[in-house]
Design an enzyme around this catalytic site. Structure first.
Site, PDB file in Angstrom:
ATOM      1  N   ASN A 130     -14.115  -6.582   7.478  1.00 19.46           N
ATOM      2  CA  ASN A 130     -14.534  -6.242   8.840  1.00 19.46           C
ATOM      3  C   ASN A 130     -14.450  -7.461   9.757  1.00 19.46           C
ATOM      4  O   ASN A 130     -14.754  -8.584   9.358  1.00 19.46           O
ATOM      5  CB  ASN A 130     -15.916  -5.579   8.871  1.00 19.46           C
ATOM      6  CG  ASN A 130     -17.006  -6.351   8.161  1.00 19.46           C
ATOM      7  OD1 ASN A 130     -16.764  -7.036   7.185  1.00 19.46           O
ATOM      8  ND2 ASN A 130     -18.229  -6.230   8.653  1.00 19.46           N
ATOM      9  N   GLU A 188     -15.601  -8.588  13.484  1.00 20.71           N
ATOM     10  CA  GLU A 188     -16.460  -8.210  14.613  1.00 20.71           C
ATOM     11  C   GLU A 188     -16.076  -8.973  15.873  1.00 20.71           C
ATOM     12  O   GLU A 188     -15.254  -9.891  15.849  1.00 20.71           O
ATOM     13  CB  GLU A 188     -17.922  -8.439  14.229  1.00 20.71           C
ATOM     14  CG  GLU A 188     -18.317  -7.535  13.062  1.00 20.71           C
ATOM     15  CD  GLU A 188     -19.802  -7.583  12.711  1.00 20.71           C
ATOM     16  OE1 GLU A 188     -20.532  -8.474  13.207  1.00 20.71           O
ATOM     17  OE2 GLU A 188     -20.224  -6.718  11.918  1.00 20.71           O
ATOM     18  N   GLU A 246     -11.929  -1.244   6.138  1.00 21.33           N
ATOM     19  CA  GLU A 246     -10.977  -0.254   5.629  1.00 21.33           C
ATOM     20  C   GLU A 246      -9.807  -0.063   6.585  1.00 21.33           C
ATOM     21  O   GLU A 246      -8.646   0.028   6.169  1.00 21.33           O
ATOM     22  CB  GLU A 246     -11.679   1.095   5.410  1.00 21.33           C
ATOM     23  CG  GLU A 246     -12.780   1.068   4.361  1.00 21.33           C
ATOM     24  CD  GLU A 246     -14.151   0.667   4.904  1.00 21.33           C
ATOM     25  OE1 GLU A 246     -14.210  -0.078   5.916  1.00 21.33           O
ATOM     26  OE2 GLU A 246     -15.158   1.083   4.323  1.00 21.33           O
ATOM     27  N   CYS A 294     -13.102   5.458   9.643  1.00 17.15           N
ATOM     28  CA  CYS A 294     -12.209   4.955   8.594  1.00 17.15           C
ATOM     29  C   CYS A 294     -11.690   6.108   7.747  1.00 17.15           C
ATOM     30  O   CYS A 294     -10.526   6.121   7.331  1.00 17.15           O
ATOM     31  CB  CYS A 294     -12.924   3.923   7.726  1.00 17.15           C
ATOM     32  SG  CYS A 294     -13.173   2.366   8.609  1.00 17.15           S
ATOM     33  N   CYS A 319     -16.952   4.637   6.740  1.00 17.43           N
ATOM     34  CA  CYS A 319     -17.496   5.378   7.886  1.00 17.43           C
ATOM     35  C   CYS A 319     -16.532   6.499   8.294  1.00 17.43           C
ATOM     36  O   CYS A 319     -15.387   6.564   7.829  1.00 17.43           O
ATOM     37  CB  CYS A 319     -17.753   4.434   9.059  1.00 17.43           C
ATOM     38  SG  CYS A 319     -16.263   3.978   9.966  1.00 17.43           S
ATOM     39  N   CYS A 375     -13.604  -2.139  11.262  1.00 12.58           N
ATOM     40  CA  CYS A 375     -14.076  -2.061   9.867  1.00 12.58           C
ATOM     41  C   CYS A 375     -13.023  -2.614   8.898  1.00 12.58           C
ATOM     42  O   CYS A 375     -11.821  -2.635   9.196  1.00 12.58           O
ATOM     43  CB  CYS A 375     -14.335  -0.614   9.481  1.00 12.58           C
ATOM     44  SG  CYS A 375     -15.714   0.163  10.314  1.00 12.58           S
TER      45      CYS A 375
HETATM   46  N1  THU Z   1     -18.245  -1.533   8.419  1.00 12.38           N
HETATM   47  C1  THU Z   1     -17.075  -1.524   7.701  1.00 12.38           C
HETATM   48  O1  THU Z   1     -16.359  -2.519   7.619  1.00 12.38           O
HETATM   49  N2  THU Z   1     -16.727  -0.371   7.084  1.00 12.38           N
HETATM   50  C2  THU Z   1     -17.440   0.794   7.154  1.00 12.38           C
HETATM   51  O2  THU Z   1     -16.961   1.818   6.698  1.00 12.38           O
HETATM   52  C3  THU Z   1     -18.758   0.793   7.768  1.00 12.38           C
HETATM   53  C4  THU Z   1     -19.118  -0.399   8.551  1.00 12.38           C
HETATM   54  C5  THU Z   1     -18.582  -2.756   9.136  1.00 12.38           C
HETATM   55  C6  THU Z   1     -18.498  -2.623  10.632  1.00 12.38           C
HETATM   56  C7  THU Z   1     -19.451  -3.682  11.098  1.00 12.38           C
HETATM   57  O3  THU Z   1     -18.750  -4.917  11.160  1.00 12.38           O
HETATM   58  C8  THU Z   1     -20.480  -3.761   9.980  1.00 12.38           C
HETATM   59  O4  THU Z   1     -19.907  -3.128   8.854  1.00 12.38           O
HETATM   60  C9  THU Z   1     -21.809  -3.097  10.310  1.00 12.38           C
HETATM   61  O5  THU Z   1     -21.614  -1.790  10.729  1.00 12.38           O
END
Ligand code: THU
Length: 160
Positions: A62, A64, A75, A115, A112, A73
């Site tokens: 991920n 940000e 994925e 994704c 999520c 994310c």
């Molecule tokens: N996140 C992911 O990388 N994958 C997911 O399927 C759920 C959430 C990340 C996004 C964000 O950087 C952090 O987790 C908190 O939501």
């Protein structure tokens, strides 16, 4: 009124050590990917690894951003990179591992909704199910035999 029942099944591995060898290695790649996460805002670190049909493993984490919605994310970072670098090469399996900063993440962390929708595009296009394995940073690994099993009633191009 008629009702429609939708069922999904997951396989539960008691720990990473119970995974088949290839998937164990792929989960190790997801864990390495997790360490490359840039997550200063959530402090929630996610790694994903994709095994491609040509044997290449692609990692994503991920990423940000100070403008929160601009982040991505793990994925989707992985699937988009894979498709951009290796177009038309099928995805054989995906592994995911996630870890919070201050405490153990023992429950499996599923991808999520966004994704799932992104991965669905590739599963449908390749016409072959993509097994998805996900975990926290310890404990059980849950396996879904396909993306569609994780996202019943998914929206696809057939509706366009
Ligand atoms: N996140 C992911 O990388 N994958 C997911 O399927 C759920 C959430 C990340 C996004 C964000 O950087 C952090 O987790 C908190 O939501």
């Amino acid at each position: 009124m008629k009702k429609i029942k939708i069922e999904s099944f997951l396989e539960v591995y008691t720990s990473m050590d119970a995974l088949p060898e290839t998937i164990f290695s792929l989960m190790q790649e997801a864990i390495l990917a997790r360490d490359t996460a840039y997550a200063p805002y959530s402090e929630f670190y996610v790694g994903a690894a994709i095994l491609l049909e040509n044997g290449v493993v692609v990692r994503g984490s991920n990423q940000e951003n100070a403008a929160y919605p601009s982040g991505l994310c793990a994925e989707r970072t992985a699937v988009y990179y894979a498709s951009a670098q290796y177009p038309n090469v099928a995805f054989k399996a995906i592994t995911i591992s996630a870890k919070g900063k201050n405490k153990a993440t023992s429950q499996p962390i599923p991808p999520c909704g966004s994704c799932r929708q992104a991965i669905a595009e590739y599963e449908i296009r390749q016409g072959e199910a993509i097994p998805i394995y996900f975990m926290g940073d310890q404990g059980e690994v849950w396996k879904s035999d396909s993306l569609e099993n994780l996202l019943p009633l998914l929206f696809t191009s057939k509706y366009l």
